[in-house]
Design an enzyme around this catalytic site. Structure first.
Site, PDB file in Angstrom:
ATOM      1  N   GLY A 130       0.832  -1.209   0.000  1.00  0.00           N
ATOM      2  CA  GLY A 130       0.000   0.000   0.000  1.00  0.00           C
ATOM      3  C   GLY A 130       0.862   1.253   0.000  1.00  0.00           C
ATOM      4  O   GLY A 130       0.487   2.295   0.531  1.00  0.00           O
ATOM      5  N   TYR A 167     -14.617  -1.921   8.328  1.00  0.00           N
ATOM      6  CA  TYR A 167     -13.185  -1.618   8.445  1.00  0.00           C
ATOM      7  C   TYR A 167     -12.701  -1.838   9.878  1.00  0.00           C
ATOM      8  O   TYR A 167     -11.653  -2.453  10.113  1.00  0.00           O
ATOM      9  CB  TYR A 167     -12.977  -0.167   8.009  1.00  0.00           C
ATOM     10  N   ASP A 203       1.962  -2.414  -4.498  1.00  0.00           N
ATOM     11  CA  ASP A 203       0.735  -1.614  -4.537  1.00  0.00           C
ATOM     12  C   ASP A 203       0.095  -1.787  -5.903  1.00  0.00           C
ATOM     13  O   ASP A 203       0.791  -2.041  -6.891  1.00  0.00           O
ATOM     14  CB  ASP A 203       1.069  -0.121  -4.288  1.00  0.00           C
TER      15      ASP A 203
HETATM   16  N1  SER Z   1      -8.676   7.463   9.286  1.00  0.00           N
HETATM   17  C1  SER Z   1      -9.237   6.226   8.876  1.00  0.00           C
HETATM   18  C2  SER Z   1     -10.586   6.358   8.302  1.00  0.00           C
HETATM   19  O1  SER Z   1     -11.186   7.382   8.500  1.00  0.00           O
HETATM   20  C3  SER Z   1      -9.368   5.312  10.043  1.00  0.00           C
HETATM   21  O2  SER Z   1      -8.241   4.585  10.240  1.00  0.00           O
HETATM   22  O3  SER Z   1     -11.059   5.439   7.711  1.00  0.00           O
END
Ligand code: SER
Length: 341
Positions: free
Chosen positions: A11, A155, A36
């Protein structure tokens, strides 16, 4: 044939990769290779030994890297951020979880082949927290690593689970096998706050309102902030984020008492960010247009984090507080950036 020792960054074309490659390139003893989907921005290209263009889901690509290089240190940065992941949860799981599993397995194979533990630096996130209500969020203040670990986003779930996978590979991998195979991967996780870079703009995150506001103001573009003015989460200037990764990568294993560390710097409200931005760029137009759904995600994230363990175990100490981040880093660097364009 001798494989060449290198640091691997996945990444690498993202925001953290940008700062990390620049910093690592200052050390003549370190060679960096990257993986990446996107090529590195041209100014970074000469700073790395080789770019692999491809996916962390591509097993053949990982085998190729294994065959060519000896890796002792991995910064596994590739991920789909929180907002983007909500639009494509299955893809997010594939990239964030299966991709991380592939990389941990790659690290395990590296460790088995060269005989040394592979340090695996994993950026986790405040998104792994899930405060049950706004009242509780304000009451809780700085949360510790083991509190409120009930994420509300794909996430956040992905990151929390992968922290555990890292701990598993490090300590319990194939624990029933006759020979001991664990200990080849030395996984170290940082739960990052929102990161604000003066040089790059994030995409697909939920903390993006802060960097978007500042960059729009500097470019002279109007900005409609998608959160309420009282929204508060922790943030950090990108150079401190890079410093933290490098510090944690270098510290000896004996000093670490846990796999996962919070790191904090400052925790302003959106209104406070708007005020300093307007002070720096008085011509800017900043309005508020709340996106209730993204707002809800942020209302579950902590107002701040307790980073006592990181400070104690490996000397985390951010250089930039809120005022310094703006005065000494963001405003001058962003001004230069857009003056050049
Ligand atoms: N800053 C990231 C996001 O907003 C969170 O790790 O997804």
């Amino acid at each position: 044939m001798i494989r060449r020792p290198v640091v691997l960054i996945t990444g690498a074309s993202g925001e953290i990769g940008h700062g990390l490659i620049t910093r690592l390139s200052k050390d003549p003893d370190i060679a960096v290779i990257t993986l990446d989907l996107r090529p590195l921005p041209p100014p970074l290209t000469p700073l790395v030994q080789q770019q692999f263009l491809g996916s962390i889901l591509d097993a053949q690509m990982l085998d190729r890297i294994l065959a060519e290089y000896e890796v002792d240190l991995i910064f596994h940065l590739a991920a789909l951020l929180s907002t983007r992941s909500e639009f494509a949860p299955v893809t997010a799981h594939r990239v964030n979880v299966e991709g991380t599993l592939n990389m941990l397995d790659f690290a395990q194979k590296q460790g088995e082949s060269h005989g040394r533990p592979v340090r695996f630096l994993y950026p986790s996130s405040i998104a792994i927290y899930g405060l049950p209500s706004l009242e509780e969020k304000m009451r809780a203040g700085k949360v510790k690593e083991n509190e409120y670990t009930t994420p509300t986003t794909m996430y956040g779930c992905n990151k929390l689970y992968c922290e555990h996978l890292g701990r598993y590979y490090g300590n319990f991998y194939k624990q029933l096998a006759a020979e001991t195979l664990s200990g080849k991967v030395d996984c170290r996780c940082i739960r990052f706050p929102g990161l604000i870079s003066a040089e790059t703009i994030p995409s697909g995150g939920t903390s993006d309102f802060a960097p978007e506001m500042i960059h729009s103001a500097a470019k002279g573009e109007p900005y409609a902030c998608f959160v309420r003015p009282d929204t508060r989460i922790p943030f950090m200037a990108m150079p401190d984020g890079i410093d933290a990764l490098l510090k944690l990568a270098r510290v000896s294993r004996e000093r670490l008492t846990q796999t996962v560390y919070n790191i904090g710097a400052f925790a302003p409200s959106a209104e406070e960010i708007q005020k300093v931005t307007l002070r720096a760029f008085p011509q800017a137009t900043i309005t508020t247009k709340v996106d209730v759904k993204r707002q809800a995600i942020l209302d579950h994230w902590p107002a701040d984090v307790d980073d006592g363990a990181a400070r104690r175990d490996w000397g985390h100490e951010p250089h930039y507080d809120f005022d310094r981040a703006f005065q000494d880093y963001l405003i001058p660097t962003i001004r230069q950036l857009y003056a050049r364009r």
